[in-house]
Scaffold this motif. Structure first.
Motif, PDB file in Angstrom:
ATOM      1  N   GLY A 120     -18.708  -7.130  23.256  1.00 20.37           N
ATOM      2  CA  GLY A 120     -18.754  -7.545  21.859  1.00 20.37           C
ATOM      3  C   GLY A 120     -17.388  -7.721  21.223  1.00 20.37           C
ATOM      4  O   GLY A 120     -17.269  -7.906  20.018  1.00 20.37           O
ATOM      5  N   ILE A 121     -16.339  -7.669  22.033  1.00 23.38           N
ATOM      6  CA  ILE A 121     -14.983  -7.820  21.494  1.00 23.38           C
ATOM      7  C   ILE A 121     -14.706  -9.288  21.210  1.00 23.38           C
ATOM      8  O   ILE A 121     -14.130  -9.664  20.201  1.00 23.38           O
TER       9      ILE A 121
ATOM     10  N   ASP B 180      -6.569 -12.305   2.193  1.00 23.65           N
ATOM     11  CA  ASP B 180      -7.035 -12.764   3.501  1.00 23.65           C
ATOM     12  C   ASP B 180      -7.466 -11.572   4.351  1.00 23.65           C
ATOM     13  O   ASP B 180      -6.801 -10.540   4.367  1.00 23.65           O
ATOM     14  N   ARG B 181      -8.549 -11.769   5.069  1.00 21.62           N
ATOM     15  CA  ARG B 181      -8.990 -10.740   6.006  1.00 21.62           C
ATOM     16  C   ARG B 181      -8.557 -11.140   7.412  1.00 21.62           C
ATOM     17  O   ARG B 181      -8.599 -12.312   7.762  1.00 21.62           O
ATOM     18  N   VAL B 182      -8.133 -10.154   8.208  1.00 18.28           N
ATOM     19  CA  VAL B 182      -7.732 -10.421   9.589  1.00 18.28           C
ATOM     20  C   VAL B 182      -8.499  -9.492  10.525  1.00 18.28           C
ATOM     21  O   VAL B 182      -8.990  -8.449  10.119  1.00 18.28           O
ATOM     22  N   THR B 183      -8.576  -9.904  11.788  1.00 16.12           N
ATOM     23  CA  THR B 183      -9.335  -9.121  12.751  1.00 16.12           C
ATOM     24  C   THR B 183      -8.581  -7.859  13.135  1.00 16.12           C
ATOM     25  O   THR B 183      -7.372  -7.889  13.333  1.00 16.12           O
ATOM     26  N   GLY B 184      -9.311  -6.789  13.251  1.00 15.01           N
ATOM     27  CA  GLY B 184      -8.753  -5.553  13.783  1.00 15.01           C
ATOM     28  C   GLY B 184      -9.758  -4.919  14.722  1.00 15.01           C
ATOM     29  O   GLY B 184     -10.846  -5.464  14.936  1.00 15.01           O
ATOM     30  N   MET B 185      -9.369  -3.807  15.318  1.00 12.89           N
ATOM     31  CA  MET B 185     -10.264  -3.084  16.225  1.00 12.89           C
ATOM     32  C   MET B 185     -10.548  -1.714  15.629  1.00 12.89           C
ATOM     33  O   MET B 185      -9.625  -1.015  15.212  1.00 12.89           O
ATOM     34  N   ARG B 186     -11.797  -1.331  15.609  1.00 13.13           N
ATOM     35  CA  ARG B 186     -12.189   0.033  15.255  1.00 13.13           C
ATOM     36  C   ARG B 186     -13.186   0.489  16.302  1.00 13.13           C
ATOM     37  O   ARG B 186     -14.189  -0.182  16.512  1.00 13.13           O
ATOM     38  N   ASP B 187     -12.875   1.589  16.979  1.00 14.44           N
ATOM     39  CA  ASP B 187     -13.762   2.124  18.007  1.00 14.44           C
ATOM     40  C   ASP B 187     -14.109   1.060  19.043  1.00 14.44           C
ATOM     41  O   ASP B 187     -15.270   0.918  19.448  1.00 14.44           O
ATOM     42  N   GLY B 188     -13.101   0.275  19.443  1.00 13.68           N
ATOM     43  CA  GLY B 188     -13.301  -0.703  20.499  1.00 13.68           C
ATOM     44  C   GLY B 188     -14.059  -1.950  20.087  1.00 13.68           C
ATOM     45  O   GLY B 188     -14.314  -2.827  20.899  1.00 13.68           O
ATOM     46  N   LYS B 189     -14.423  -2.063  18.805  1.00  9.81           N
ATOM     47  CA  LYS B 189     -15.162  -3.245  18.330  1.00  9.81           C
ATOM     48  C   LYS B 189     -14.301  -4.036  17.345  1.00  9.81           C
ATOM     49  O   LYS B 189     -13.475  -3.475  16.651  1.00  9.81           O
TER      50      LYS B 189
ATOM     51  N   SER C  23       0.824  -2.844  15.661  1.00 15.18           N
ATOM     52  CA  SER C  23       0.485  -2.883  17.080  1.00 15.18           C
ATOM     53  C   SER C  23      -1.019  -3.094  17.274  1.00 15.18           C
ATOM     54  O   SER C  23      -1.809  -2.906  16.362  1.00 15.18           O
ATOM     55  N   LYS C  24      -1.390  -3.484  18.496  1.00 14.40           N
ATOM     56  CA  LYS C  24      -2.793  -3.543  18.890  1.00 14.40           C
ATOM     57  C   LYS C  24      -3.079  -2.340  19.760  1.00 14.40           C
ATOM     58  O   LYS C  24      -2.346  -2.169  20.753  1.00 14.40           O
ATOM     59  N   PRO C  25      -4.126  -1.552  19.519  1.00 15.60           N
ATOM     60  CA  PRO C  25      -4.916  -1.488  18.300  1.00 15.60           C
ATOM     61  C   PRO C  25      -4.157  -0.801  17.180  1.00 15.60           C
ATOM     62  O   PRO C  25      -3.179  -0.139  17.497  1.00 15.60           O
ATOM     63  N   PRO C  26      -4.612  -0.886  15.928  1.00 18.01           N
ATOM     64  CA  PRO C  26      -5.866  -1.486  15.469  1.00 18.01           C
ATOM     65  C   PRO C  26      -5.772  -2.981  15.198  1.00 18.01           C
ATOM     66  O   PRO C  26      -6.784  -3.589  14.903  1.00 18.01           O
ATOM     67  N   SER C  27      -4.581  -3.586  15.281  1.00 21.10           N
ATOM     68  CA  SER C  27      -4.516  -5.026  15.104  1.00 21.10           C
ATOM     69  C   SER C  27      -5.103  -5.684  16.357  1.00 21.10           C
ATOM     70  O   SER C  27      -5.437  -5.004  17.333  1.00 21.10           O
TER      71      SER C  27
ATOM     72  N   GLY D 232      -8.886   0.979   5.666  1.00 24.48           N
ATOM     73  CA  GLY D 232      -9.232  -0.440   5.618  1.00 24.48           C
ATOM     74  C   GLY D 232      -8.125  -1.391   6.027  1.00 24.48           C
ATOM     75  O   GLY D 232      -8.368  -2.581   6.166  1.00 24.48           O
ATOM     76  N   VAL D 233      -6.909  -0.867   6.223  1.00 24.02           N
ATOM     77  CA  VAL D 233      -5.793  -1.754   6.584  1.00 24.02           C
ATOM     78  C   VAL D 233      -5.645  -1.777   8.108  1.00 24.02           C
ATOM     79  O   VAL D 233      -5.549  -0.723   8.737  1.00 24.02           O
ATOM     80  N   VAL D 234      -5.637  -2.969   8.705  1.00 26.25           N
ATOM     81  CA  VAL D 234      -5.514  -3.093  10.161  1.00 26.25           C
ATOM     82  C   VAL D 234      -4.273  -3.860  10.591  1.00 26.25           C
ATOM     83  O   VAL D 234      -3.979  -3.951  11.772  1.00 26.25           O
ATOM     84  N   SER D 235      -3.532  -4.425   9.628  1.00 23.06           N
ATOM     85  CA  SER D 235      -2.412  -5.301   9.984  1.00 23.06           C
ATOM     86  C   SER D 235      -1.304  -5.166   8.940  1.00 23.06           C
ATOM     87  O   SER D 235      -1.578  -5.016   7.747  1.00 23.06           O
ATOM     88  N   VAL D 236      -0.063  -5.211   9.418  1.00 25.98           N
ATOM     89  CA  VAL D 236       1.091  -5.098   8.515  1.00 25.98           C
ATOM     90  C   VAL D 236       2.121  -6.150   8.934  1.00 25.98           C
ATOM     91  O   VAL D 236       2.418  -6.293  10.127  1.00 25.98           O
ATOM     92  N   THR D 237       2.644  -6.880   7.959  1.00 20.15           N
ATOM     93  CA  THR D 237       3.693  -7.857   8.260  1.00 20.15           C
ATOM     94  C   THR D 237       4.946  -7.530   7.445  1.00 20.15           C
ATOM     95  O   THR D 237       4.887  -6.786   6.467  1.00 20.15           O
ATOM     96  N   TYR D 238       6.051  -8.125   7.880  1.00 22.61           N
ATOM     97  CA  TYR D 238       7.332  -7.947   7.192  1.00 22.61           C
ATOM     98  C   TYR D 238       7.864  -9.323   6.818  1.00 22.61           C
ATOM     99  O   TYR D 238       7.922 -10.218   7.672  1.00 22.61           O
ATOM    100  N   ASN D 239       8.238  -9.496   5.573  1.00 19.81           N
ATOM    101  CA  ASN D 239       8.762 -10.789   5.135  1.00 19.81           C
ATOM    102  C   ASN D 239      10.079 -11.135   5.835  1.00 19.81           C
ATOM    103  O   ASN D 239      10.985 -10.307   5.901  1.00 19.81           O
TER     104      ASN D 239
END
Lengths: 320, 320
Positions: free
Chosen positions: B148-149, A249-258, B311-315, A301-308
């Motif tokens: 564009g966010i 699954d892909r999730v939204t993240g922020m890179r350089d404010g986008k 955390s946000k960012p990058p999440s 390429g990783v923007v999100s991390v979860t813990y089971n």
């Protein structure tokens, strides 16, 4: 029917003598071969086979491209120190070729099994002239295979497959009466260092079982880097097992404010006695946050991390 | 260029008088319509429009099938108590029809926007004879759309779209100079109860933004049930936002002692002041474990639950 030898009733020296004798009798003046993964079972069987056959046992470590970082070098060095020569065979291209486009977990396991036995190991056996293969199957593998919980690659006979007919060699399974604690006692008696026993369990299909979906070289490298961070930060909590899983699954993240779609790593860390039941380890939040920060900061390429946070059952230790 | 009115400099009574006057002037002796979602912005604009136009404002709540459990009934009852008649329009079939087979997050938002404006709301406007639409757009929506966010559905003009030409009605945005804290002051001055302001933020595309992949009625029902549990158990930690996300990835679980692929719910709970930066709330582990146990125990098909630790960012706050 296999008669169990419990760790309590086990006399390691007598067990070793009996199995060494059995291996010598079976192999005669021929050659044997075994594949070492670096786990407790295959390490113990390597030492047992080495004691029985010396140079007539050829031990190979098949680098399938799915191992943890530095694993082939680490295992080869460890056995070199014990006087056992381990041959590292680079078969990465063959494994990734077989895994191309394969997304179903069972199909991935099957691709790895087939590549291992029919192609890479089959070729090594033919080239070596060995007619016997030593394997570290233990009783728990048999139980779980019969129960349909796990699909082990190393219990052909229980599945009604004749390995001699199918693969051209005979399989010896000297540890099949033991469970993990018994194997540990035997391995220690054979001189294996503590390092081997302190390693957390690692699945047969290695990092391909740690990616949901296709196991490409790039995706395996992603989960390999995350695994290194997880193992470094979670090794001090007395956990039974800890691992990183790359999601599809892909999730939204922020890179350089986008906005930018990125990948997610799931971390699991388990408290358990025997893997049958397990609960998530209560790792301090500051460590979980550091874990997440290192993973998103260092793994491209990783923007999100979860813990089971679910328990087994109904969850399982591994995700696929 | 929109001139901001900060919460500090805002005089709610003067602001309300000015906007009431503006709405009356724009609508003349015609009719207006607005869609109420139950959020702070649309609730405030409903009260403002009602004060300006009374019965000449038709307020509809469009049940798109993507709401939290009990939401249409809750919102209608709340406004009934304030003397405002809210008409609940059942448009579930149209929304799920438009979402069928759609997996891309932007395409899902687009399907919802088009269904809402062109079909359901467009039809209601035509039937009502209203020529003006009141909308609760605030300044932050404009900023984020321009940057564009975020892709807001309610800022046509900033995107160069003429709603009169495209949809047949003129849009009035009386809250566009305010940010969230200003809207809150205005809403309170208009008599909205605390309940409206205490609700955590909820995304425009509602629960369809809480499923990765296709938003089928079954998958929305799964995430709706998980959301109810998450909101009940996490409402006492002072968090900015907390949510359940249904993943598309399948993970292994156990049912009756056998392997079984199941679904995974990801829980996110955020500490944040303004949503620009956010960290995971340090919820006690016993609560996280109870959360997971309730979700796997009560929501059919779910075998695994994770908790966000990045955390946000990058999440980002939401996953899609």
């Amino acid at each position: 029917m296999i008669s169990e030898v419990t760790a309590q009733e086990l006399n390691p020296e007598a067990f070793i003598s009996e199995k060494v004798e059995g291996i010598r009798h079976a192999v005669g003046d021929g050659l044997a071969i075994n594949a070492l993964s670096g786990g407790v079972d295959s390490s113990t069987v390597t030492m047992l086979g080495h004691r029985a056959l010396g140079e007539r046992l050829r031990t190979v470590f098949i680098e399938n491209g799915l191992m943890r970082a530095g694993e082939p070098e680490r295992v080869a060095a460890l056995f070199r120190d014990l006087g056992v020569n381990v041959e590292v065979v680079d078969a990465r291209a063959e494994f990734f070729g077989a895994l191309r486009g394969v997304t179903d977990p069972e199909a991935k396991r099957e691709a790895i099994t087939q590549t291992f036995y029919r192609h890479v190991f089959g070729r090594l056996v033919r080239e070596s002239g060995a007619k016997h293969l030593l394997q570290g199957t233990i009783l728990t593998d048999v139980d779980e295979t019969v129960a349909g919980i796990k699909r082990q690659h190393n219990v052909f006979e229980q599945l009604g497959i004749d390995p001699q007919e199918a693969f051209g060699y005979k399989i010896l399974e000297p540890l099949i009466q033991l469970r993990k604690d018994g194997v540990r006692k035997v391995g220690q008696a054979l001189g294996l260092p503590a390092e081997v026993f302190e390693r957390i369990p690692f699945p047969g299909p290695a990092l391909s079982a740690r990616v949901i979906g296709e196991a490409t070289p790039e995706r395996i490298e992603t989960v390999r880097q995350a695994t290194t961070i997880v193992e470094r930060l979670l090794c001090n909590y007395g956990a039974f097992q800890y691992l990183a899983i790359l999601h599809e699954d892909r999730v939204t993240g922020m890179r350089d404010g986008k906005r930018d779609f990125g990948q997610q790593i799931e971390v699991r860390c388990w408290d358990s006695l025997d893997a049958r039941e397990a609960t998530p380890t209560r790792v301090p939040f500051e460590i979980l946050e550091r874990l997440a920060a290192e993973i998103v900061g260092r793994v491209p390429g990783v923007v999100s991390v979860t813990y089971n946070i679910a328990s087994k059952p109904p969850s399982t230790i591994e995700a696929v």
